[in-house]
Design a protein around this motif. Structure first.
Motif, mmCIF file in Angstrom:
data_model
loop_
_atom_site.group_PDB
_atom_site.id
_atom_site.type_symbol
_atom_site.label_atom_id
_atom_site.label_comp_id
_atom_site.label_asym_id
_atom_site.label_seq_id
_atom_site.Cartn_x
_atom_site.Cartn_y
_atom_site.Cartn_z
ATOM 1 N N TRP A 36 0.853 -1.181 0.000
ATOM 2 C CA TRP A 36 0.000 0.000 0.000
ATOM 3 C C TRP A 36 0.892 1.235 0.000
ATOM 4 N N SER A 37 0.775 2.004 -1.080
ATOM 5 C CA SER A 37 1.718 3.085 -1.347
ATOM 6 C C SER A 37 1.114 4.468 -1.178
ATOM 7 N N TRP A 38 2.013 5.414 -0.952
ATOM 8 C CA TRP A 38 1.705 6.836 -1.047
ATOM 9 C C TRP A 38 2.522 7.410 -2.204
ATOM 10 N N ILE A 39 1.843 8.175 -3.042
ATOM 11 C CA ILE A 39 2.443 8.804 -4.214
ATOM 12 C C ILE A 39 1.970 10.259 -4.228
ATOM 13 N N ARG A 40 2.802 11.141 -4.712
ATOM 14 C CA ARG A 40 2.371 12.530 -4.808
ATOM 15 C C ARG A 40 2.744 13.124 -6.158
ATOM 16 N N GLN A 41 2.047 14.206 -6.502
ATOM 17 C CA GLN A 41 2.325 14.912 -7.745
ATOM 18 C C GLN A 41 2.312 16.408 -7.486
ATOM 19 N N PRO A 42 3.492 17.033 -7.411
ATOM 20 C CA PRO A 42 3.546 18.488 -7.260
ATOM 21 C C PRO A 42 3.010 19.168 -8.515
ATOM 22 N N LYS A 45 4.574 18.821 -12.206
ATOM 23 C CA LYS A 45 5.613 17.793 -12.177
ATOM 24 C C LYS A 45 5.000 16.395 -12.275
ATOM 25 N N GLY A 46 5.852 15.409 -12.352
ATOM 26 C CA GLY A 46 5.393 14.038 -12.475
ATOM 27 C C GLY A 46 5.084 13.395 -11.139
ATOM 28 N N LEU A 47 4.645 12.145 -11.211
ATOM 29 C CA LEU A 47 4.327 11.396 -10.011
ATOM 30 C C LEU A 47 5.602 10.984 -9.284
ATOM 31 N N GLU A 48 5.549 11.044 -7.962
ATOM 32 C CA GLU A 48 6.680 10.656 -7.120
ATOM 33 C C GLU A 48 6.224 9.644 -6.093
ATOM 34 N N TRP A 49 6.797 8.455 -6.131
ATOM 35 C CA TRP A 49 6.490 7.451 -5.125
ATOM 36 C C TRP A 49 7.201 7.827 -3.830
ATOM 37 N N MET A 50 6.453 7.821 -2.728
ATOM 38 C CA MET A 50 7.005 8.248 -1.444
ATOM 39 C C MET A 50 7.385 7.080 -0.550
ATOM 40 N N ILE A 71 5.263 5.727 7.454
ATOM 41 C CA ILE A 71 3.983 5.129 7.060
ATOM 42 C C ILE A 71 3.628 4.067 8.094
ATOM 43 N N SER A 72 2.413 4.132 8.595
ATOM 44 C CA SER A 72 1.943 3.179 9.587
ATOM 45 C C SER A 72 0.555 2.688 9.184
ATOM 46 N N ARG A 73 0.023 1.759 9.958
ATOM 47 C CA ARG A 73 -1.294 1.222 9.608
ATOM 48 C C ARG A 73 -2.101 0.916 10.856
ATOM 49 N N ASP A 74 -3.413 0.895 10.675
ATOM 50 C CA ASP A 74 -4.358 0.480 11.713
ATOM 51 C C ASP A 74 -5.196 -0.632 11.095
ATOM 52 N N CYS A 97 -3.095 7.648 -2.441
ATOM 53 C CA CYS A 97 -2.760 6.321 -1.934
ATOM 54 C C CYS A 97 -3.150 5.301 -3.011
ATOM 55 N N ALA A 98 -2.471 4.164 -2.982
ATOM 56 C CA ALA A 98 -2.684 3.186 -4.045
ATOM 57 C C ALA A 98 -2.306 1.796 -3.553
ATOM 58 N N ARG A 99 -2.808 0.791 -4.273
ATOM 59 C CA ARG A 99 -2.463 -0.593 -3.969
ATOM 60 C C ARG A 99 -1.513 -1.127 -5.023
ATOM 61 N N ASP A 100 -0.486 -1.785 -4.575
ATOM 62 C CA ASP A 100 0.480 -2.426 -5.460
ATOM 63 C C ASP A 100 0.390 -3.940 -5.333
ATOM 64 N N TYR A 101 0.436 -4.581 -6.495
ATOM 65 C CA TYR A 101 0.399 -6.044 -6.497
ATOM 66 C C TYR A 101 1.215 -6.542 -7.676
ATOM 67 N N ALA A 102 2.235 -7.329 -7.400
ATOM 68 C CA ALA A 102 3.036 -7.956 -8.445
ATOM 69 C C ALA A 102 3.470 -6.950 -9.508
ATOM 70 N N TYR A 103 4.099 -5.888 -9.101
ATOM 71 C CA TYR A 103 4.650 -4.855 -9.975
ATOM 72 C C TYR A 103 3.588 -4.006 -10.665
ATOM 73 N N PHE A 104 2.349 -4.179 -10.305
ATOM 74 C CA PHE A 104 1.280 -3.339 -10.847
ATOM 75 C C PHE A 104 0.695 -2.485 -9.746
ATOM 76 N N ARG A 105 0.285 -1.317 -10.106
ATOM 77 C CA ARG A 105 -0.429 -0.418 -9.198
ATOM 78 C C ARG A 105 -1.866 -0.404 -9.697
ATOM 79 N N ASP A 106 -2.701 -1.251 -9.065
ATOM 80 C CA ASP A 106 -3.990 -1.518 -9.698
ATOM 81 C C ASP A 106 -5.158 -0.698 -9.180
#
Length: 118
Positions: A36-42, A45-50, A71-74, A97-106
């Motif tokens: 589970w990822s966080w990504i931002r876009q200023p 500019k382009g997307l930046e994985w955090m 990054i933490s979780r509940d 925020c996004a989900r990653d699975y097997a090299y895909f961000r689906d």
């Protein structure tokens, strides 16, 4: 259908800590093999994985942001949270925020605008 929704303040003052939460529905953040990822876009500019947190709770960060990012979780709420410390106006961006699975961000959240300004 998995859905992700970001939430948090839209305005943060310089030097403060930005905190955003991603609420996941339609799937568990502890399901094997998902990250589970966080990504931002200023602006302009382009997307930046955090960074990301894995199904077992292990976390990973972009080297350029590692010193300021946590990054933490509940698992009881099926949420994961981003904290970015010592923000400056350069941290102004749309945060996803996004989900990653097997090299895909689906799956992606719709994104939330965060502005750093006094």
């Amino acid at each position: 259908q998995v859905q992700l929704q970001e939430s948090g303040p839209g305005l943060v003052k310089p030097s403060q800590t930005l905190s955003l939460t991603c609420t996941v529905s339609g799937g568990s953040i502890t399901t094997n093999a998902y990250y589970w990822s966080w990504i931002r876009q200023p602006p302009g500019k382009g997307l930046e994985w955090m960074g990301a947190i894995g199904y077992s709770g292990n976390d990973f960060y972009s080297p350029s942001l590692k010193s300021r990012t946590s990054i933490s979780r509940d698992t009881s709420k099926n949420q994961f949270t981003l904290q970015l410390s010592s923000v400056t106006p350069e941290d102004t961006a749309v945060y996803y925020c996004a989900r990653d699975y097997a090299y895909f961000r689906d799956y992606w959240g719709q994104g939330t605008q965060v502005t750093v300004s006094s």
